[in-house]
Design a protein around this motif. Sequence first.
Motif, PDB file in Angstrom:
ATOM      1  N   MET A   1       8.609  43.372  -8.532  1.00  0.00           N
ATOM      2  CA  MET A   1       7.210  43.490  -8.968  1.00  0.00           C
ATOM      3  C   MET A   1       6.963  42.506 -10.104  1.00  0.00           C
ATOM      4  O   MET A   1       7.679  42.522 -11.110  1.00  0.00           O
ATOM      5  N   PRO A   2       5.975  41.617  -9.998  1.00  0.00           N
ATOM      6  CA  PRO A   2       5.725  40.650 -11.066  1.00  0.00           C
ATOM      7  C   PRO A   2       5.240  41.348 -12.332  1.00  0.00           C
ATOM      8  O   PRO A   2       4.547  42.363 -12.281  1.00  0.00           O
ATOM      9  N   ASP A   3       5.626  40.808 -13.470  1.00  0.00           N
ATOM     10  CA  ASP A   3       5.176  41.349 -14.750  1.00  0.00           C
ATOM     11  C   ASP A   3       3.750  40.893 -15.028  1.00  0.00           C
ATOM     12  O   ASP A   3       3.446  39.694 -14.930  1.00  0.00           O
ATOM     13  N   TYR A   4       2.890  41.834 -15.389  1.00  0.00           N
ATOM     14  CA  TYR A   4       1.521  41.479 -15.754  1.00  0.00           C
ATOM     15  C   TYR A   4       1.474  41.121 -17.232  1.00  0.00           C
ATOM     16  O   TYR A   4       2.031  41.832 -18.076  1.00  0.00           O
ATOM     17  N   LYS A   5       0.817  40.025 -17.550  1.00  0.00           N
ATOM     18  CA  LYS A   5       0.570  39.614 -18.921  1.00  0.00           C
ATOM     19  C   LYS A   5      -0.929  39.449 -19.121  1.00  0.00           C
ATOM     20  O   LYS A   5      -1.573  38.697 -18.392  1.00  0.00           O
ATOM     21  N   ALA A   6      -1.473  40.168 -20.067  1.00  0.00           N
ATOM     22  CA  ALA A   6      -2.913  40.067 -20.319  1.00  0.00           C
ATOM     23  C   ALA A   6      -3.272  38.630 -20.680  1.00  0.00           C
ATOM     24  O   ALA A   6      -2.689  38.061 -21.613  1.00  0.00           O
ATOM     25  N   PRO A   7      -4.216  38.009 -19.978  1.00  0.00           N
ATOM     26  CA  PRO A   7      -4.575  36.601 -20.233  1.00  0.00           C
ATOM     27  C   PRO A   7      -5.524  36.487 -21.421  1.00  0.00           C
ATOM     28  O   PRO A   7      -6.704  36.146 -21.277  1.00  0.00           O
ATOM     29  N   LEU A   8      -5.007  36.770 -22.610  1.00  0.00           N
ATOM     30  CA  LEU A   8      -5.862  36.880 -23.786  1.00  0.00           C
ATOM     31  C   LEU A   8      -6.603  35.582 -24.091  1.00  0.00           C
ATOM     32  O   LEU A   8      -7.755  35.619 -24.519  1.00  0.00           O
ATOM     33  N   ARG A   9      -5.953  34.448 -23.886  1.00  0.00           N
ATOM     34  CA  ARG A   9      -6.661  33.181 -24.160  1.00  0.00           C
ATOM     35  C   ARG A   9      -7.852  33.030 -23.230  1.00  0.00           C
ATOM     36  O   ARG A   9      -8.954  32.622 -23.659  1.00  0.00           O
ATOM     37  N   ASP A  10      -7.676  33.349 -21.960  1.00  0.00           N
ATOM     38  CA  ASP A  10      -8.784  33.248 -21.010  1.00  0.00           C
ATOM     39  C   ASP A  10      -9.868  34.266 -21.318  1.00  0.00           C
ATOM     40  O   ASP A  10     -11.067  33.980 -21.176  1.00  0.00           O
ATOM     41  N   MET A  11      -9.471  35.453 -21.735  1.00  0.00           N
ATOM     42  CA  MET A  11     -10.445  36.488 -22.076  1.00  0.00           C
ATOM     43  C   MET A  11     -11.269  36.064 -23.288  1.00  0.00           C
ATOM     44  O   MET A  11     -12.498  36.232 -23.319  1.00  0.00           O
ATOM     45  N   ARG A  12     -10.602  35.503 -24.279  1.00  0.00           N
ATOM     46  CA  ARG A  12     -11.318  35.057 -25.473  1.00  0.00           C
ATOM     47  C   ARG A  12     -12.226  33.873 -25.163  1.00  0.00           C
ATOM     48  O   ARG A  12     -13.316  33.756 -25.732  1.00  0.00           O
ATOM     49  N   PHE A  13     -11.769  32.992 -24.298  1.00  0.00           N
ATOM     50  CA  PHE A  13     -12.628  31.878 -23.874  1.00  0.00           C
ATOM     51  C   PHE A  13     -13.921  32.414 -23.266  1.00  0.00           C
ATOM     52  O   PHE A  13     -15.023  31.948 -23.594  1.00  0.00           O
ATOM     53  N   ALA A  14     -13.805  33.405 -22.394  1.00  0.00           N
ATOM     54  CA  ALA A  14     -14.990  33.980 -21.758  1.00  0.00           C
ATOM     55  C   ALA A  14     -15.882  34.698 -22.763  1.00  0.00           C
ATOM     56  O   ALA A  14     -17.103  34.496 -22.791  1.00  0.00           O
ATOM     57  N   MET A  15     -15.271  35.524 -23.608  1.00  0.00           N
ATOM     58  CA  MET A  15     -16.059  36.351 -24.523  1.00  0.00           C
ATOM     59  C   MET A  15     -16.696  35.549 -25.648  1.00  0.00           C
ATOM     60  O   MET A  15     -17.898  35.678 -25.920  1.00  0.00           O
ATOM     61  N   TYR A  16     -15.896  34.739 -26.316  1.00  0.00           N
ATOM     62  CA  TYR A  16     -16.363  34.091 -27.529  1.00  0.00           C
ATOM     63  C   TYR A  16     -16.994  32.721 -27.287  1.00  0.00           C
ATOM     64  O   TYR A  16     -18.024  32.403 -27.876  1.00  0.00           O
ATOM     65  N   GLU A  17     -16.383  31.937 -26.404  1.00  0.00           N
ATOM     66  CA  GLU A  17     -16.825  30.550 -26.268  1.00  0.00           C
ATOM     67  C   GLU A  17     -17.935  30.366 -25.241  1.00  0.00           C
ATOM     68  O   GLU A  17     -18.832  29.550 -25.441  1.00  0.00           O
ATOM     69  N   VAL A  18     -17.868  31.102 -24.146  1.00  0.00           N
ATOM     70  CA  VAL A  18     -18.885  30.940 -23.107  1.00  0.00           C
ATOM     71  C   VAL A  18     -20.035  31.926 -23.295  1.00  0.00           C
ATOM     72  O   VAL A  18     -21.207  31.546 -23.257  1.00  0.00           O
ATOM     73  N   ALA A 309      -3.935  39.628 -11.325  1.00  0.00           N
ATOM     74  CA  ALA A 309      -2.528  40.011 -11.202  1.00  0.00           C
ATOM     75  C   ALA A 309      -1.856  39.325 -10.023  1.00  0.00           C
ATOM     76  O   ALA A 309      -0.690  38.907 -10.111  1.00  0.00           O
ATOM     77  N   SER A 310      -2.565  39.206  -8.902  1.00  0.00           N
ATOM     78  CA  SER A 310      -1.998  38.526  -7.748  1.00  0.00           C
ATOM     79  C   SER A 310      -1.767  37.046  -8.052  1.00  0.00           C
ATOM     80  O   SER A 310      -0.732  36.475  -7.675  1.00  0.00           O
ATOM     81  N   PHE A 311      -2.702  36.438  -8.756  1.00  0.00           N
ATOM     82  CA  PHE A 311      -2.530  35.041  -9.155  1.00  0.00           C
ATOM     83  C   PHE A 311      -1.298  34.877 -10.046  1.00  0.00           C
ATOM     84  O   PHE A 311      -0.494  33.956  -9.860  1.00  0.00           O
ATOM     85  N   GLN A 312      -1.141  35.767 -11.011  1.00  0.00           N
ATOM     86  CA  GLN A 312       0.011  35.660 -11.906  1.00  0.00           C
ATOM     87  C   GLN A 312       1.319  35.752 -11.127  1.00  0.00           C
ATOM     88  O   GLN A 312       2.267  34.998 -11.384  1.00  0.00           O
ATOM     89  N   GLY A 313       1.398  36.685 -10.182  1.00  0.00           N
ATOM     90  CA  GLY A 313       2.608  36.827  -9.395  1.00  0.00           C
ATOM     91  C   GLY A 313       2.869  35.608  -8.518  1.00  0.00           C
ATOM     92  O   GLY A 313       4.009  35.132  -8.408  1.00  0.00           O
ATOM     93  N   ALA A 314       1.823  35.094  -7.898  1.00  0.00           N
ATOM     94  CA  ALA A 314       1.968  33.934  -7.031  1.00  0.00           C
ATOM     95  C   ALA A 314       2.348  32.690  -7.834  1.00  0.00           C
ATOM     96  O   ALA A 314       3.185  31.877  -7.406  1.00  0.00           O
ATOM     97  N   LEU A 315       1.739  32.522  -8.998  1.00  0.00           N
ATOM     98  CA  LEU A 315       2.023  31.364  -9.829  1.00  0.00           C
ATOM     99  C   LEU A 315       3.473  31.365 -10.296  1.00  0.00           C
ATOM    100  O   LEU A 315       4.161  30.335 -10.246  1.00  0.00           O
ATOM    101  N   ALA A 316       3.949  32.517 -10.753  1.00  0.00           N
ATOM    102  CA  ALA A 316       5.333  32.603 -11.217  1.00  0.00           C
ATOM    103  C   ALA A 316       6.303  32.265 -10.096  1.00  0.00           C
ATOM    104  O   ALA A 316       7.294  31.534 -10.302  1.00  0.00           O
ATOM    105  N   TYR A 317       6.038  32.778  -8.914  1.00  0.00           N
ATOM    106  CA  TYR A 317       6.912  32.498  -7.770  1.00  0.00           C
ATOM    107  C   TYR A 317       6.866  31.015  -7.392  1.00  0.00           C
ATOM    108  O   TYR A 317       7.901  30.389  -7.143  1.00  0.00           O
ATOM    109  N   ALA A 318       5.665  30.452  -7.346  1.00  0.00           N
ATOM    110  CA  ALA A 318       5.505  29.065  -6.912  1.00  0.00           C
ATOM    111  C   ALA A 318       6.195  28.088  -7.865  1.00  0.00           C
ATOM    112  O   ALA A 318       6.634  27.011  -7.449  1.00  0.00           O
ATOM    113  N   ARG A 319       6.274  28.450  -9.131  1.00  0.00           N
ATOM    114  CA  ARG A 319       6.940  27.571 -10.090  1.00  0.00           C
ATOM    115  C   ARG A 319       8.466  27.571  -9.904  1.00  0.00           C
ATOM    116  O   ARG A 319       9.122  26.587 -10.225  1.00  0.00           O
TER     117      ARG A 319
END
Length: 596
Positions: A1-18, A309-319
Amino acid sequence: MPDYKAPLRDMRFAMYEVLDFENHYQALPGAADTSRELLDAVLEEAAKFAEQVVSPIDATGDREGCQWNEGAVTAPAAFRAAFDQFVESGWPALAQDPAWGGQGLPASQGAAFYEMLASASHAWSMYPSLTWGAIKTITAHAPEDLQQRYLPKLVSGRWSGTMCLTEAHCGSDLGLLRTRASDNGDGSYNISGSKIFISSGDHDMVDNIVHVVLARLPDAPEGVKGISLFLVPKLWVDEDGNCGEPNGVSCGSIEHKMGIHGNSTCVMNFDAARGYLISAPHKGMSAMFTFINESRLGVAQQAHGHIEASFQGALAYARERLQMRAPVRVLPDQPADPIIVHPDVRRMLLTQKAFAEGGRLLNYYCAKLVDIAHGSDDAESVQRAETELALLTPIAKGFITEAAMEATTLGVQVLGGHGYISEWGMEQRYRDARITAIYEGTNGIQALDLLGRKIVASGGAIMQPFFAHIDTFCRDDHGAAVAPLVTRLEAALALWRTLTSEVQAGAMQDPDTIGAASFDYLMLAGYTTLAYFLARGAAVASAALASGSSETDYYASRLAIANFYFQRILPRTTGLAESMRSGAANVMEVPAELLG
């Protein structure tokens, strides 16, 4: 099972910058003290809870599932332990009213927290999310004495809530429901009937469960105009808010489902269960839409959680996965290259990432509108927010859930055979995501709501506030890097407007026009809406690069993702337009008896 990591940088980009949440909170009554420092601290701790407590139990909860034994339902053991920690840490009260024990953060902060919970475990996250919908419904419609009796325990998480709509014979056609309510003469009512597909309907993680139930009074007219809304606790609650005797509410069985095994989906039986009327008589559907619309936005977040979450799992595997040679070798001293360098794998990952970034912006924008609709003291701002939400809710629910099915399928595909094996967790993401296109109104119903009940019924007026934002964005100068995106966005918006007029005209000639066009219309609206938000993100990124930001790679990636979306995914709208313009005849001309 891939480990989920909260994408805090992306979340902050959406909330604060955009989306500029900081200035939004400064203008929102009661939220001026919601500083970025506070919000960042909350996000950091929420990420730890999602990553360290909830994510690790998702797979075990799926394998163990819920158990039914003589009417009693038990949740997976690890789910119960996590929920106890959730309550003890005060997380249920994060975005709730301080009058009932809440912490008073804006609803949009609750939405950011829920993104993490839904990404970590869809099934587990449903237990608190249904309660939050019940809280909003009781707050909006129940009398003061019932609020005082029920809300403190619901806000604390010691009790949970459900939404009881569907019955076996009627599905989403709630005008056919048969559950009955009779007046006891003391302010309470006896509720009798059976409901199906009740998420979190019964479990052992709380002291009491409060059901929000649709039923008919004896003098009710037929159809949806004869439905009333009731509050019915599993255990009777006295005037001091204490639990008492069982209340004629039982779980007849739990459903055996494709996914979300860790959440109890119940057949709930009400046998002269006592409850209270919390809507005006026969006005239950309009009151219940407080819960339904809250839940539809929540489902959009669940779907987005699966994309991320699916993207995170796929990205880790693809690397890490080495397989076949790239046209230009990356690891010349190895027998194969990592699959992330292969164009088709990159296509799949970028599709997932574009949906994740665009879906987050759409969901957070809707959450911002909820803040305004429920918290602003400016009547014009409230009206505008409500109008935009009426348009965007079916788009968010319908489009993002369809995108989630595509993205989680791609997640399986990136892993190939390993993606089909349960130990990697990718197939669970697809199974769990699949329900999001079905519940809280199937996406066909969302499409009919958007096109028929909202856009055609309003003569297109409901579109204007949101379209005005897009028009304003397109008129502004965002620089050469964003100009091609603006050109494509203008064309997509023009197509959306043109098709709206064509459907309205066609519906005057053929009553099947709306039904035949609605799903394609929903998807076209979704692709265009995401294009707008991704273009906004690209404009922010371009400006940051122009100003000399040190985060060169991060902002360059925002531009690259937007360009990929506009060039590879947004063109799908032209095919949808052709499909819509083909009319209703090719859908309806074959008689039902000849379908086979």
